[in-house]
Design an enzyme around this catalytic site. Structure first.
Site, PDB file in Angstrom:
ATOM      1  N   THR A  70       1.571   8.039  -2.033  1.00 35.95           N
ATOM      2  CA  THR A  70       1.599   9.409  -1.506  1.00 35.95           C
ATOM      3  C   THR A  70       1.313  10.406  -2.627  1.00 35.95           C
ATOM      4  OG1 THR A  70       3.208   8.716   0.156  1.00 35.95           O
ATOM      5  CG2 THR A  70       3.060  11.082  -0.279  1.00 35.95           C
ATOM      6  N   ASN A 149      -2.993   1.049   8.397  1.00 39.75           N
ATOM      7  CA  ASN A 149      -1.673   0.420   8.319  1.00 39.75           C
ATOM      8  C   ASN A 149      -1.060   0.104   9.677  1.00 39.75           C
ATOM      9  OD1 ASN A 149      -1.789   3.393   8.012  1.00 39.75           O
ATOM     10  ND2 ASN A 149       0.389   3.235   8.475  1.00 39.75           N
ATOM     11  N   SER A 197       0.303   1.195  -3.904  1.00 41.63           N
ATOM     12  CA  SER A 197       1.755   1.287  -3.846  1.00 41.63           C
ATOM     13  C   SER A 197       2.299  -0.142  -3.943  1.00 41.63           C
ATOM     14  CB  SER A 197       2.160   1.941  -2.523  1.00 41.63           C
ATOM     15  OG  SER A 197       3.424   2.530  -2.633  1.00 41.63           O
ATOM     16  N   CYS A 325       8.506   5.767   9.881  1.00 39.72           N
ATOM     17  CA  CYS A 325       8.650   7.219   9.826  1.00 39.72           C
ATOM     18  C   CYS A 325       9.913   7.547   9.052  1.00 39.72           C
ATOM     19  CB  CYS A 325       8.733   7.757  11.252  1.00 39.72           C
ATOM     20  SG  CYS A 325       8.877   9.516  11.334  1.00 39.72           S
TER      21      CYS A 325
HETATM   22  N1  PLP Z   1      -1.298   4.873   2.854  1.00 43.68           N
HETATM   23  C1  PLP Z   1      -1.092   3.825   3.672  1.00 43.68           C
HETATM   24  C2  PLP Z   1      -2.237   3.225   4.391  1.00 43.68           C
HETATM   25  C3  PLP Z   1       0.211   3.336   3.852  1.00 43.68           C
HETATM   26  O1  PLP Z   1       0.413   2.303   4.678  1.00 43.68           O
HETATM   27  C4  PLP Z   1       1.267   3.945   3.164  1.00 43.68           C
HETATM   28  C5  PLP Z   1       2.654   3.483   3.389  1.00 43.68           C
HETATM   29  O2  PLP Z   1       3.070   3.222   4.513  1.00 43.68           O
HETATM   30  C6  PLP Z   1       0.978   5.012   2.305  1.00 43.68           C
HETATM   31  C7  PLP Z   1      -0.308   5.455   2.181  1.00 43.68           C
HETATM   32  C8  PLP Z   1       2.053   5.698   1.528  1.00 43.68           C
HETATM   33  O3  PLP Z   1       2.665   4.798   0.633  1.00 43.68           O
HETATM   34  P1  PLP Z   1       4.021   5.228  -0.107  1.00 43.68           P
HETATM   35  O4  PLP Z   1       4.995   5.590   0.976  1.00 43.68           O
HETATM   36  O5  PLP Z   1       4.423   4.010  -0.843  1.00 43.68           O
HETATM   37  O6  PLP Z   1       3.696   6.379  -0.948  1.00 43.68           O
END
Ligand code: PLP
Length: 373
Positions: A70, A149, A197, A325
């Protein structure tokens, strides 16, 4: 208890835990300190950078450690708008909220225009439309993820990157769901920004990175002590960075074996679901395409059970209706809405990892039949 929510996060690998434990015990120096303790931590951070860069075919100088994907996404978007003069952004409606909500915030602060590329029912982008958008608004920042995701749709990122180059536009791709699962080659991929991540592939939470191609230069989102070559201040998460490097090492050492195991489980699971629930709907054709660890299904009205996720939870099976969420509420998925899937039906995302077994799939099937039939 059966954990089938590995797209939200994964259990940590014991090798990663051991490596982090060792670092916590022995490497408490601040990497910016000049004494022996500091230098020892600095070496660890830089070795992790070199190891990760060599796995993803990037230069160590292109890897910037962050607290999360993020943060990486925000850094790239704000940087592109503020420092690269970007006023036009092209994205898709199925990006993660880390992208979409950041764009909302940037839109309130800067005079940018955000355009959404057309998607088909499987979430795939319409390339002609992407080209049309680029024709109109070059140069742009294009933000299109590697894999979704929720429904697992995979985008051809090298093709997108090539198109962006032809239009002098920048490309940010969110590689969170593919990192650690697929061979990643940033050099060949040709994107300007990419994200990671560690907790998505058995590493620690709170540790990620932003890849920035050395063709591009942006300013920091977080100012302070000037760590991460002035792009991301804040004392480095030494233990988390070492854990992420270990997670990379383990994931890429065993990539093929794990991919075969997970893909095999997925196809058996699909077969069993089809047999038990003949009118089941596999959203975005997740039964035979997309990420090899995600199955996203909706159960038509005959099997109506609005409390499906909660019922699975009561029976010890952890799944998700979409993305995890922060509020813990189950809202209608923006991804399902964007691909015009029927959102009134109970739907479930099963996301697998190397730790899942055939017995767990069988147990899950038993519970599903008990709840739904
Ligand atoms: N992008 C995608 C496709 C994700 O699945 C996620 C987490 O669910 C994120 C970004 C954000 O990751 P984080 O919460 O580890 O910053």
């Amino acid at each position: 208890m059966i954990y089938l929510d590995n797209a939200a996060t994964t259990p940590m690998d014991s090798e990663v835990i051991a490596a982090m434990h060792e670092v916590m015990n022995t490497n408490y120096g601040n990497p910016s300190s000049v004494h022996w303790y500091g230098r020892k931590s600095r070496v660890l951070v830089e070795e992790a950078r070199v190891e990760i860069a060599s796995i993803v075919q990037a230069k160590p100088s292109e890897i910037y450690f962050t607290s999360s994907a993020t943060e990486a996404i925000s850094t790239a978007i704000y940087g592109a708008v503020r420092d690269l003069g970007i006023r036009n952004i092209i994205t898709s409606a199925i990006e993660h909220h880390a992208v979409l909500h950041t764009l909302d915030a940037v839109h309130r602060a800067y005079p940018i225009q955000v355009s959404f590329v057309r998607l088909d029912k499987n979430g795939l982008i319409n390339f002609d439309h992407l080209q049309e958008l680029l024709d109109d608004i070059e140069p742009a920042l294009v933000i299109l993820m590697h894999a979704n995701n929720e429904i697992g749709t995979l985008y051809p990122i090298a093709r997108i990157a090539k198109l962006c180059k032809n239009y002098n536009s920048f490309y940010l791709t969110d590689t969170v769901q593919t990192m650690g699962k697929y061979a990643i080659n940033f050099l060949e991929m040709g994107a300007d920004f990419a994200t990671c991540s560690a907790h998505k592939f058995h590493g620690p939470k709170g540790s990620g990175f932003l890849y920035i191609s050395d063709r591009v230069s942006i300013k920091p989102l977080i100012d302070g002590g000037g760590q991460e070559r002035n792009l991301r201040s804040g004392t480095e998460n030494v233990c988390g960075i070492a854990g992420m490097a270990k997670a990379f090492e383990v994931a890429y050492r065993d990539l093929e074996m794990n991919a075969n195991h997970i893909a095999g489980l997925k196809s058996l699971f699909v077969e069993k679901l089809q047999k038990a629930f003949p009118d089941i709907i596999f959203n975005a054709a997740s039964h035979n395409s997309g990420l090899y660890n995600i199955i996203h299904v909706s159960f038509p009205n005959a099997y109506r059970n609005q409390m499906l996720l909660q019922n699975l939870d009561i029976h010890g099976i952890a799944t998700s209706g979409g993305s995890a969420c922060a509020s813990g509420t189950v809202a209608t998925s923006h991804v399902l809405s964007a691909i015009h899937a029927i959102t009134e039906m109970p739907s479930v995302r099963f996301s697998l990892s190397k730790f899942n077994t055939l017995e767990e799939v069988d147990d899950t099937m038993r519970v599903l039949k008990k709840i739904l039939l």
